[in-house]
Design a protein around this motif. Sequence first.
Motif, PDB file in Angstrom:
ATOM      1  N   CYS A  88     -49.718   1.690   6.876  1.00 24.99           N
ATOM      2  CA  CYS A  88     -49.221   1.587   5.505  1.00 24.99           C
ATOM      3  C   CYS A  88     -49.415   0.177   4.968  1.00 24.99           C
ATOM      4  CB  CYS A  88     -47.751   1.987   5.450  1.00 24.99           C
ATOM      5  SG  CYS A  88     -47.423   3.620   6.165  1.00 24.99           S
ATOM      6  N   PRO A 101     -49.355   4.761  11.982  1.00 25.85           N
ATOM      7  CA  PRO A 101     -49.220   4.339  10.586  1.00 25.85           C
ATOM      8  C   PRO A 101     -50.083   3.107  10.284  1.00 25.85           C
ATOM      9  CG  PRO A 101     -47.079   4.772  11.563  1.00 25.85           C
ATOM     10  CD  PRO A 101     -48.064   4.784  12.679  1.00 25.85           C
ATOM     11  N   VAL A 146     -37.882   5.035  12.685  1.00 29.64           N
ATOM     12  CA  VAL A 146     -38.058   4.531  11.324  1.00 29.64           C
ATOM     13  C   VAL A 146     -36.733   3.923  10.878  1.00 29.64           C
ATOM     14  CG1 VAL A 146     -38.756   5.068   8.964  1.00 29.64           C
ATOM     15  CG2 VAL A 146     -39.725   6.363  10.878  1.00 29.64           C
ATOM     16  N   CYS A 167     -42.094   1.986  10.592  1.00 29.47           N
ATOM     17  CA  CYS A 167     -42.336   2.847  11.750  1.00 29.47           C
ATOM     18  C   CYS A 167     -42.601   2.000  12.990  1.00 29.47           C
ATOM     19  CB  CYS A 167     -43.527   3.768  11.493  1.00 29.47           C
ATOM     20  SG  CYS A 167     -43.242   5.005  10.215  1.00 29.47           S
ATOM     21  N   CYS A 201     -45.418  -1.370   4.059  1.00 27.75           N
ATOM     22  CA  CYS A 201     -44.238  -1.036   4.867  1.00 27.75           C
ATOM     23  C   CYS A 201     -44.594  -1.090   6.346  1.00 27.75           C
ATOM     24  CB  CYS A 201     -43.711   0.345   4.487  1.00 27.75           C
ATOM     25  SG  CYS A 201     -42.255   0.876   5.417  1.00 27.75           S
ATOM     26  N   CYS A 209     -44.467   9.215   1.639  1.00 20.69           N
ATOM     27  CA  CYS A 209     -43.824   9.043   2.935  1.00 20.69           C
ATOM     28  C   CYS A 209     -42.732  10.101   3.107  1.00 20.69           C
ATOM     29  CB  CYS A 209     -43.214   7.649   3.037  1.00 20.69           C
ATOM     30  SG  CYS A 209     -42.274   7.388   4.568  1.00 20.69           S
ATOM     31  N   GLU A 245     -47.506   6.465   2.537  1.00 20.47           N
ATOM     32  CA  GLU A 245     -47.987   6.277   3.909  1.00 20.47           C
ATOM     33  C   GLU A 245     -49.501   6.447   3.995  1.00 20.47           C
ATOM     34  OE1 GLU A 245     -46.647   9.095   6.785  1.00 20.47           O
ATOM     35  OE2 GLU A 245     -47.648  10.787   5.816  1.00 20.47           O
ATOM     36  N   ARG A 246     -50.092   5.729   4.935  1.00 21.29           N
ATOM     37  CA  ARG A 246     -51.476   5.943   5.341  1.00 21.29           C
ATOM     38  C   ARG A 246     -51.522   5.901   6.860  1.00 21.29           C
ATOM     39  NH1 ARG A 246     -55.961   2.766   1.854  1.00 21.29           N
ATOM     40  NH2 ARG A 246     -57.116   4.657   2.426  1.00 21.29           N
ATOM     41  N   LYS A 247     -52.511   6.557   7.435  1.00 18.84           N
ATOM     42  CA  LYS A 247     -52.639   6.591   8.883  1.00 18.84           C
ATOM     43  C   LYS A 247     -54.065   6.264   9.288  1.00 18.84           C
ATOM     44  CE  LYS A 247     -49.104  10.180   9.340  1.00 18.84           C
ATOM     45  NZ  LYS A 247     -48.850  11.604   9.652  1.00 18.84           N
ATOM     46  N   GLN A 282     -41.823   5.236  -0.846  1.00 15.02           N
ATOM     47  CA  GLN A 282     -42.888   4.633  -0.051  1.00 15.02           C
ATOM     48  C   GLN A 282     -44.082   5.582   0.057  1.00 15.02           C
ATOM     49  OE1 GLN A 282     -43.092   1.621   1.080  1.00 15.02           O
ATOM     50  NE2 GLN A 282     -40.978   0.889   0.837  1.00 15.02           N
TER      51      GLN A 282
END
Length: 252
Positions: free
Chosen positions: A63, A61, A220, A69, A66, A19, A27-29, A25
């Motif tokens: 995630c 996002p 964020v 965002c 988390c 991230c 992240e994935r999108k 952290q």
Amino acid sequence: MNTQTTPSPQFYLTAPATCPYLPGQMERKVFTHLVGPRAAEMNDLLTQGGFRRSQNIAYRPACETCRACISVRILADEFQAGRTMRRVLAANADVVSTLLPAQPSTEQFSLFRRYLDDRHQRGGMSDMSALDYAIMVEDTHVNTRIIEYRKREPGTGIGERKGELLAVALTDTMSDGLSMVYSFFNTRLARRSLGTFMILDHISRTQALGLPHVYLGYWVKGSSKMGYKTRFQPQEHLTPRGWERFDPATDI
């Protein structure tokens, strides 16, 4: 990867990556392609649903651990500049903003590179070339424009691109407002608060169009880089219950 127009958009999920906003952290999108005759319509719907546009990709996002965002949009039709923001407007009274086709220029890229070198040396865009910048601007199937902000020169006529280039915004026009896709500016002119000024200009443009919203992308919580976005009130945040008015007094 399939980029052909289909009756319904096809969505994909990126692999986990570090991230860029919150330490520790990942992240994935989730993303889809904005191509074909329905691209503008899909961009409207997806932006209203919390997606952002980058070139011909719409993403948001996804995630696993988390939810920091949060999509933010200013209620432009209710906005009134307070004392601090009126000072920003006064400090930039000598700036002219011009709406242009989404076409890159060498002058824009030079300012873009200086901005990245000053603010984002380790970011994902830090090694972008002139070709990368041109693709960022031109690779779009939606209603995208460039707004240039220049210091006014005496004798400059309407529409003339004269004067020092201070800032640039890549902006989408949608059915319910403007979406600020990406913006950059001369970071050495701190007195002008050019980032704030560009947002104020977008609010003014949105009001002139009779539209209700300016989309700022993601706020964020916990990231100092994004704290400025909550200064523009009133605004709405996209929650699991839909768009809800944000009250900074109750935010903990």
